[in-house]
Design an enzyme around this catalytic site. Structure first.
Site, PDB file in Angstrom:
ATOM      1  N   ASN A 125       0.894  -1.203  -0.091  1.00  0.00           N
ATOM      2  CA  ASN A 125      -0.061   0.121  -0.076  1.00  0.00           C
ATOM      3  C   ASN A 125       1.023   1.438   0.117  1.00  0.00           C
ATOM      4  O   ASN A 125       0.359   2.458  -0.410  1.00  0.00           O
ATOM      5  CB  ASN A 125      -0.765  -0.016   1.250  1.00  0.00           C
ATOM      6  CG  ASN A 125      -2.209  -0.607   0.847  1.00  0.00           C
ATOM      7  OD1 ASN A 125      -2.615  -0.671  -0.514  1.00  0.00           O
ATOM      8  ND2 ASN A 125      -3.115  -1.101   1.976  1.00  0.00           N
ATOM      9  N   LEU A 179      -2.883  -9.127   6.428  1.00  0.00           N
ATOM     10  CA  LEU A 179      -2.595  -8.730   4.974  1.00  0.00           C
ATOM     11  C   LEU A 179      -1.365  -8.236   4.552  1.00  0.00           C
ATOM     12  O   LEU A 179      -1.173  -7.672   3.759  1.00  0.00           O
ATOM     13  CB  LEU A 179      -4.016  -7.695   4.523  1.00  0.00           C
ATOM     14  CG  LEU A 179      -5.066  -8.423   4.324  1.00  0.00           C
ATOM     15  CD1 LEU A 179      -6.388  -7.705   4.253  1.00  0.00           C
ATOM     16  CD2 LEU A 179      -5.270  -9.758   3.237  1.00  0.00           C
ATOM     17  N   HIS A 180      -0.888  -7.768   5.875  1.00  0.00           N
ATOM     18  CA  HIS A 180       0.592  -7.178   5.873  1.00  0.00           C
ATOM     19  C   HIS A 180       0.499  -5.781   4.732  1.00  0.00           C
ATOM     20  O   HIS A 180       1.601  -5.599   4.148  1.00  0.00           O
ATOM     21  CB  HIS A 180       1.549  -8.272   4.983  1.00  0.00           C
ATOM     22  CG  HIS A 180       1.332  -9.515   5.594  1.00  0.00           C
ATOM     23  ND1 HIS A 180       0.721 -10.623   5.095  1.00  0.00           N
ATOM     24  CD2 HIS A 180       1.929 -10.080   6.630  1.00  0.00           C
ATOM     25  CE1 HIS A 180       0.880 -11.653   5.681  1.00  0.00           C
ATOM     26  NE2 HIS A 180       1.368 -11.364   6.593  1.00  0.00           N
ATOM     27  N   CYS A 181      -0.497  -5.204   5.048  1.00  0.00           N
ATOM     28  CA  CYS A 181      -0.381  -3.812   3.999  1.00  0.00           C
ATOM     29  C   CYS A 181      -0.354  -3.980   2.646  1.00  0.00           C
ATOM     30  O   CYS A 181       0.076  -3.088   1.956  1.00  0.00           O
ATOM     31  CB  CYS A 181       0.574  -2.879   4.700  1.00  0.00           C
ATOM     32  SG  CYS A 181       0.451  -2.273   6.398  1.00  0.00           S
ATOM     33  N   ALA A 182      -0.880  -5.067   2.287  1.00  0.00           N
ATOM     34  CA  ALA A 182      -0.722  -5.350   0.760  1.00  0.00           C
ATOM     35  C   ALA A 182      -1.782  -6.230   0.200  1.00  0.00           C
ATOM     36  O   ALA A 182      -1.821  -7.165  -0.243  1.00  0.00           O
ATOM     37  CB  ALA A 182       0.852  -6.285   0.552  1.00  0.00           C
TER      38      ALA A 182
END
Ligand SMILES: Cc1ncc(COP(=O)(O)O)c(C=O)c1O
Length: 382
Positions: A98, A338-341
């Site tokens: 992101n 979601l690991h910012c992705a």
């Protein structure tokens, strides 16, 4: 405790880094580049030495073309907002963080043409689609060097060739590779490289930067902020000197001192040696995880094609439960979700639940990997 969350931030930091930070605060705490007295000069020297260390590590042409920022996100925003005008075209991939996607979606609302080219379900870019998307007139191509979800390495040489053939610049998000994968900006055709200090470079949080190759006309890159730089103080206009144009305000001197020490630590161990160590640990993880009943591992099966980031799921189980049990019952620290992705997880087919992510570091031992694997086995079975 077994710390397997180096992709979020590396820990513990080398003692040299901690010492450099305290030394800066105690012995050289002047404002770098501002006053002429000895503490300011000492601070300025430390900041310059950190620039030199970073430039040497990544094959950047000139330490003065290393712009320090507070993290990779800040560096990516500087590049995207600074280079792209409404009506411009940017091409990226379906595996981005992101830190790339959010500024791009913001720019899209302001009339920028944003094209997201697909990747296969292991995160590998479809080069044919990518080539078709990078039409003449494309201003910028932005890709990660390695995915923060499954570690897939991007074929940067091929991507650079396609970008340059169309007249586009290449911005590489090296948040997950600087310090653990050899990088040579010139040889790899990277025009702009965003890095972060607190992950694989082993530095403190609050540090990072944007490296500009000579192919980037700095006059055409707009600063994100304007203000005092310590240079050209007679003028109310932003100076166009590098790196001052992009570094307004007092820098994070203590953090940059730590970053410099961190880069020297990485250089001293050798990026190639760190890479070999991490590939071996990744191979161990990949081979053993896939043998645990019910476990699905995502990303390329070949450890050489990824950094030390391994994502998996256990059939019928929530990733949050797995992460919590690994932490509370086995002292294994990792990151789930979601690991910012979200874009990457959509590509992998793991959206919206996400995955459990294990990310070893340069000092992680094979014994720790085996203990973590044993923990995953027990959690998966009960
Ligand atoms: C691929 C990638 N890009 C960008 C970032 C953002 O880095 P920072 O937190 O330093 O801004 C991260 C951090 O997780 C990342 O993994």
């Amino acid at each position: 405790m077994i710390y397997l969350d180096h992709a979020a931030t590396s820990w513990p930091k080398p003692l040299e880094v901690v010492r450099a930070i305290t030394d800066f605060l105690q012995l050289a705490g002047g404002n770098p580049g501002r006053s002429g007295h000895r503490l300011s000069v000492a601070a300025g020297r430390i900041v310059y030495e950190a620039r030199e260390a970073v430039a040497a590590l990544i094959g950047a042409p000139d330490p003065m073309r290393i712009v320090f920022t507070s993290n990779a996100t800040h560096a990516i925003n500087l590049a995207l907002h600074g280079l792209i005008e409404p009506g411009g075209r940017v091409v990226t991939t379906g595996m981005e963080h992101n830190a790339v996607m959010r500024p791009l979606r913001f720019l899209e609302k302001r009339g920028v043409d944003v094209v997201v080219t697909p990747c296969a379900s292991d995160g590998v870019l479809d080069m044919a689609d990518f080539e078709r998307a990078v039409t003449p007139g494309t201003r910028l191509v932005v890709v990660n060097h390695a995915s923060n979800v499954v570690g897939t390495l991007s074929p940067l040489a091929e991507i650079a060739a396609v970008a340059h053939a169309a007249g586009a610049l290449l911005l590489v998000d090296a948040a997950q590779t600087a310090g653990v994968v050899p990088i040579d900006m010139r040889a790899m055709g990277i025009d702009l490289l965003a890095f972060t200090g607190h992950k694989s470079l082993q530095g403190p949080p609050g540090t990072g930067g944007l490296a500009l190759s000579e192919t980037v006309d700095a006059a055409r890159l707009k600063p994100l902020v304007q203000g005092g730089t310590g240079s050209r103080s007679e003028s109310e206009m932003q100076p166009d000197l590098l790196p001052d144009k992009f570094e307004s305000g007092t820098p994070n001197g203590a953090g940059i001192a730590g970053l410099g020490a961190a880069v020297r630590w990485v250089t001293g161990r050798g990026v190639e040696a760190i890479r070999r160590h991490e590939v071996a640990l990744t191979r161990r993880l990949l081979e053993s995880l896939s043998e645990i009943p019910g476990v699905t591992v995502y990303g390329p099966t070949d450890a050489d094609r990824r950094v030390a980031i391994v994502s998996f799921r256990v059939a019928g189980r929530r990733v949050s439960e797995i992460g919590q049990r690994l932490d509370e019952e086995f002292d294994v620290l990792c990151r789930v979700g979601l690991h910012c992705a979200p874009a990457a997880h959509k590509t992998l087919g793991t959206f919206p639940e996400g995955t459990v992510r294990l990310a070893p570091g340069p000092l992680t031992t094979p014994e720790e990997i085996d203990a973590a694997l044993n923990a995953v086995k027990q959690v998966a079975q009960s």
